[in-house]
Design a protein around this motif. Structure first.
Motif, PDB file in Angstrom:
ATOM      1  N   THR A  62       0.895  -1.231  -0.088  1.00 19.95           N
ATOM      2  CA  THR A  62       0.108  -0.052  -0.095  1.00 19.95           C
ATOM      3  C   THR A  62       0.850   1.149   0.127  1.00 19.95           C
ATOM      4  O   THR A  62       1.647   1.404   0.811  1.00 19.95           O
ATOM      5  CB  THR A  62      -0.877  -0.076   1.203  1.00 19.95           C
ATOM      6  N   LEU A  69      -5.257   6.661  -0.861  1.00 22.47           N
ATOM      7  CA  LEU A  69      -6.547   6.960  -1.278  1.00 22.47           C
ATOM      8  C   LEU A  69      -6.989   7.615  -0.006  1.00 22.47           C
ATOM      9  O   LEU A  69      -7.975   8.700   0.147  1.00 22.47           O
ATOM     10  CB  LEU A  69      -7.683   5.843  -1.572  1.00 22.47           C
ATOM     11  N   LYS A  93      -4.271  -2.218   7.511  1.00 21.17           N
ATOM     12  CA  LYS A  93      -4.819  -3.021   6.324  1.00 21.17           C
ATOM     13  C   LYS A  93      -4.907  -4.532   6.567  1.00 21.17           C
ATOM     14  O   LYS A  93      -3.907  -5.201   6.396  1.00 21.17           O
ATOM     15  CB  LYS A  93      -4.065  -2.719   4.874  1.00 21.17           C
ATOM     16  N   ALA A  98      -5.523  -4.173  -4.561  1.00 19.79           N
ATOM     17  CA  ALA A  98      -5.720  -4.322  -5.860  1.00 19.79           C
ATOM     18  C   ALA A  98      -6.369  -5.906  -6.123  1.00 19.79           C
ATOM     19  O   ALA A  98      -6.013  -6.673  -6.952  1.00 19.79           O
ATOM     20  CB  ALA A  98      -4.472  -4.594  -6.641  1.00 19.79           C
ATOM     21  N   ALA A  99      -7.286  -6.198  -5.343  1.00 17.99           N
ATOM     22  CA  ALA A  99      -7.984  -7.527  -5.356  1.00 17.99           C
ATOM     23  C   ALA A  99      -9.420  -7.553  -5.712  1.00 17.99           C
ATOM     24  O   ALA A  99      -9.876  -8.701  -5.887  1.00 17.99           O
ATOM     25  CB  ALA A  99      -7.875  -8.108  -4.019  1.00 17.99           C
ATOM     26  N   GLY A 103     -10.421  -2.152  -1.479  1.00 17.25           N
ATOM     27  CA  GLY A 103      -9.786  -1.687  -0.247  1.00 17.25           C
ATOM     28  C   GLY A 103      -9.264  -0.276  -0.283  1.00 17.25           C
ATOM     29  O   GLY A 103      -9.364   0.457   0.917  1.00 17.25           O
ATOM     30  N   SER A 105     -11.016   2.092  -1.448  1.00 13.26           N
ATOM     31  CA  SER A 105     -12.129   2.939  -1.521  1.00 13.26           C
ATOM     32  C   SER A 105     -12.564   2.722  -0.151  1.00 13.26           C
ATOM     33  O   SER A 105     -12.951   3.875   0.493  1.00 13.26           O
ATOM     34  CB  SER A 105     -13.293   2.249  -2.562  1.00 13.26           C
ATOM     35  N   ASP A 138     -16.422   3.436  -6.552  1.00 11.97           N
ATOM     36  CA  ASP A 138     -16.810   2.697  -5.229  1.00 11.97           C
ATOM     37  C   ASP A 138     -16.743   3.109  -3.944  1.00 11.97           C
ATOM     38  O   ASP A 138     -17.255   2.675  -3.032  1.00 11.97           O
ATOM     39  CB  ASP A 138     -15.910   1.525  -5.084  1.00 11.97           C
ATOM     40  N   THR A 179      -7.761  -2.550 -12.298  1.00 13.71           N
ATOM     41  CA  THR A 179      -8.780  -2.495 -12.707  1.00 13.71           C
ATOM     42  C   THR A 179      -9.044  -1.644 -14.179  1.00 13.71           C
ATOM     43  O   THR A 179      -9.720  -2.404 -14.961  1.00 13.71           O
ATOM     44  CB  THR A 179      -9.670  -1.554 -11.790  1.00 13.71           C
ATOM     45  N   SER A 255     -13.152  -6.489 -10.367  1.00 18.17           N
ATOM     46  CA  SER A 255     -11.960  -6.754 -11.465  1.00 18.17           C
ATOM     47  C   SER A 255     -11.189  -7.914 -11.284  1.00 18.17           C
ATOM     48  O   SER A 255     -10.172  -7.862 -11.874  1.00 18.17           O
ATOM     49  CB  SER A 255     -11.297  -5.263 -11.840  1.00 18.17           C
TER      50      SER A 255
HETATM   51  P1  ATP Z   1     -11.381  -1.291  -7.202  1.00 25.57           P
HETATM   52  O1  ATP Z   1     -12.128  -2.601  -7.267  1.00 25.57           O
HETATM   53  O2  ATP Z   1     -11.956  -0.592  -6.342  1.00 25.57           O
HETATM   54  O3  ATP Z   1     -11.097  -0.924  -8.520  1.00 25.57           O
HETATM   55  P2  ATP Z   1      -9.343  -2.923  -6.055  1.00 25.57           P
HETATM   56  O4  ATP Z   1      -9.747  -3.824  -4.965  1.00 25.57           O
HETATM   57  O5  ATP Z   1      -9.224  -3.620  -7.215  1.00 25.57           O
HETATM   58  O6  ATP Z   1     -10.250  -1.667  -6.335  1.00 25.57           O
HETATM   59  P3  ATP Z   1      -7.522  -1.402  -4.334  1.00 25.57           P
HETATM   60  O7  ATP Z   1      -6.941  -2.240  -3.271  1.00 25.57           O
HETATM   61  O8  ATP Z   1      -8.598  -0.491  -3.865  1.00 25.57           O
HETATM   62  O9  ATP Z   1      -7.891  -2.252  -5.559  1.00 25.57           O
HETATM   63  O10 ATP Z   1      -6.352  -0.780  -4.917  1.00 25.57           O
HETATM   64  C1  ATP Z   1      -6.196  -0.158  -6.451  1.00 25.57           C
HETATM   65  C2  ATP Z   1      -4.828   0.707  -6.240  1.00 25.57           C
HETATM   66  O11 ATP Z   1      -5.091   1.802  -5.509  1.00 25.57           O
HETATM   67  C3  ATP Z   1      -3.695  -0.349  -5.879  1.00 25.57           C
HETATM   68  O12 ATP Z   1      -2.686  -0.358  -7.021  1.00 25.57           O
HETATM   69  C4  ATP Z   1      -2.995   0.895  -4.912  1.00 25.57           C
HETATM   70  O13 ATP Z   1      -1.583   0.995  -5.191  1.00 25.57           O
HETATM   71  C5  ATP Z   1      -3.561   2.028  -4.697  1.00 25.57           C
HETATM   72  N1  ATP Z   1      -3.990   2.717  -3.263  1.00 25.57           N
HETATM   73  C6  ATP Z   1      -3.999   3.830  -2.944  1.00 25.57           C
HETATM   74  N2  ATP Z   1      -4.415   3.862  -1.839  1.00 25.57           N
HETATM   75  C7  ATP Z   1      -4.557   2.697  -1.327  1.00 25.57           C
HETATM   76  C8  ATP Z   1      -5.095   2.143  -0.093  1.00 25.57           C
HETATM   77  N3  ATP Z   1      -5.262   2.908   1.041  1.00 25.57           N
HETATM   78  N4  ATP Z   1      -5.421   0.846   0.083  1.00 25.57           N
HETATM   79  C9  ATP Z   1      -5.161   0.108  -0.983  1.00 25.57           C
HETATM   80  N5  ATP Z   1      -4.625   0.497  -2.274  1.00 25.57           N
HETATM   81  C10 ATP Z   1      -4.498   2.060  -2.505  1.00 25.57           C
END
Ligand code: ATP
Length: 296
Positions: A62, A69, A93, A98-99, A103, A105, A138, A179, A255
């Motif tokens: 992160t 974020l 966390k 990016a799962a 997270g 959001s 989100d 995503t 995604s």
């Molecule tokens: P979504 O489904 O909302 O697109 P996701 O769950 O696939 O998102 P996140 O875990 O939200 O993915 O992370 C997306 C990107 O945001 C990551 O590549 C990460 O580097 C960046 N990021 C910025 N701040 C955060 C944070 N607090 N937690 C997680 N990722 C973050």
């Protein structure tokens, strides 16, 4: 010193219908967001500037600078409220990065809720939601938790009732999926198809309202799954393993690359998580329940 803590859940999409690309570059969506009992925690204390410190199992993945974020959310809120205040944020966390579990959001929503309290703003939900929508599609849902239909980019929300707690297993994967890249792949895959307007079937909302898990299992669907599988074919093994181990249904979450499986009850979810973890087709498997609430 005053510390405000927000506990924010991960989300899964029970249904994700992706429509045509709009003139602003976003896709028109119709989705059912569902918050589950896997939480990040965002704590805030007064400070001159907005900074973040990240702890927990996914801290290493992160960003801890202004691209985080939670930091962007706190700064956006301060700007909106014309405040010069800052906050020292601590994000713990537990939600993989990016799962497909939103997270980032969740952390943005947690920072908005914590800073709103810390700074004594008491903004109405509609104003917080407007700040949230500016941060990501989100984020408005992450402020509310529960279960909701999302339309537009996902930011227009309508809460929907769920008749009984639902039991899920989240099977995580090593390495994230971007995503935007997943959406680009979907556009490539559909370049020669006519893309219908996105919609959430009424039967799905009826199954949720009555808590009918068998009906719900037959209706789980994700338009992004095809693209996630094209980018990460090994997810097909995870989905097969879950079904063979007795899941009522399994799909890719958002995604991806996390796969979500619906179980009949808590016992079945526990057994499924153990089986999936031992199957070698995922990095970890976690039994959770939904809908989950945001805690402040
Ligand atoms: P979504 O489904 O909302 O697109 P996701 O769950 O696939 O998102 P996140 O875990 O939200 O993915 O992370 C997306 C990107 O945001 C990551 O590549 C990460 O580097 C960046 N990021 C910025 N701040 C955060 C944070 N607090 N937690 C997680 N990722 C973050």
């Amino acid at each position: 010193m005053l510390q405000v803590i927000a506990r924010v859940p991960a989300k899964i999409n029970l249904m994700l219908s992706v429509g045509p690309v709009r003139s602003d570059g976003f896709h028109e969506l119709a989705t059912v967001f569902h918050a589950v009992s896997l939480y990040d925690e965002v704590a805030a204390v007064h400070a001159d500037a907005v900074t973040v410190h990240v702890t927990g199992p996914y801290a290493g993945h992160t960003p801890a600078d202004e691209s985080n974020l939670a930091v962007r959310a706190a700064r956006a809120l301060a700007r909106r409220a014309r405040l010069r205040s800052g906050a020292q944020l601590r994000v713990h966390k537990e939600i993989p990065v990016a799962a497909g579990l939103a997270g980032g959001s969740a952390d943005a929503a947690g920072a908005l809720l914590a800073c709103d309290r810390l700074w004594g703003l008491k903004l109405p939900e509609s104003r917080l939601s407007a700040v949230a929508a500016g941060l990501g599609s989100d984020v408005p849902f992450a402020l509310t938790g529960g279960t909701a239909v999302g339309t537009g980019r996902g930011e227009r929300l309508r809460p929907v009732p769920v008749g009984a707690p639902l039991h899920w297993v989240l099977a995580t994967a090593d390495g994230g999926l971007s995503t935007p890249e997943v959406y680009r792949r979907l556009d490539d895959l559909r370049s020669d198809r006519k893309v219908p307007a996105p919609a959430v079937p009424g039967e799905l909302l009826a199954a949720l309202a009555s808590g009918d898990v068998d009906a719900l299992a037959a209706l789980l669907h994700n338009d992004l799954q095809e693209a996630a599988l094209a980018l990460r074919p090994a997810l097909g093994d995870t989905l097969r393993a879950g079904r063979e181990l007795g899941a009522l249904a399994g799909i890719v979450s958002g995604s991806g690359p996390t796969c979500i499986f619906l179980a009949r009850d808590g016992m079945s979810a526990g057994a499924l998580a153990v089986g999936l973890a031992a199957s070698g087709t995922c990095a970890s498997a976690l039994a959770v329940t939904g809908p989950a609430a945001v805690g402040t």
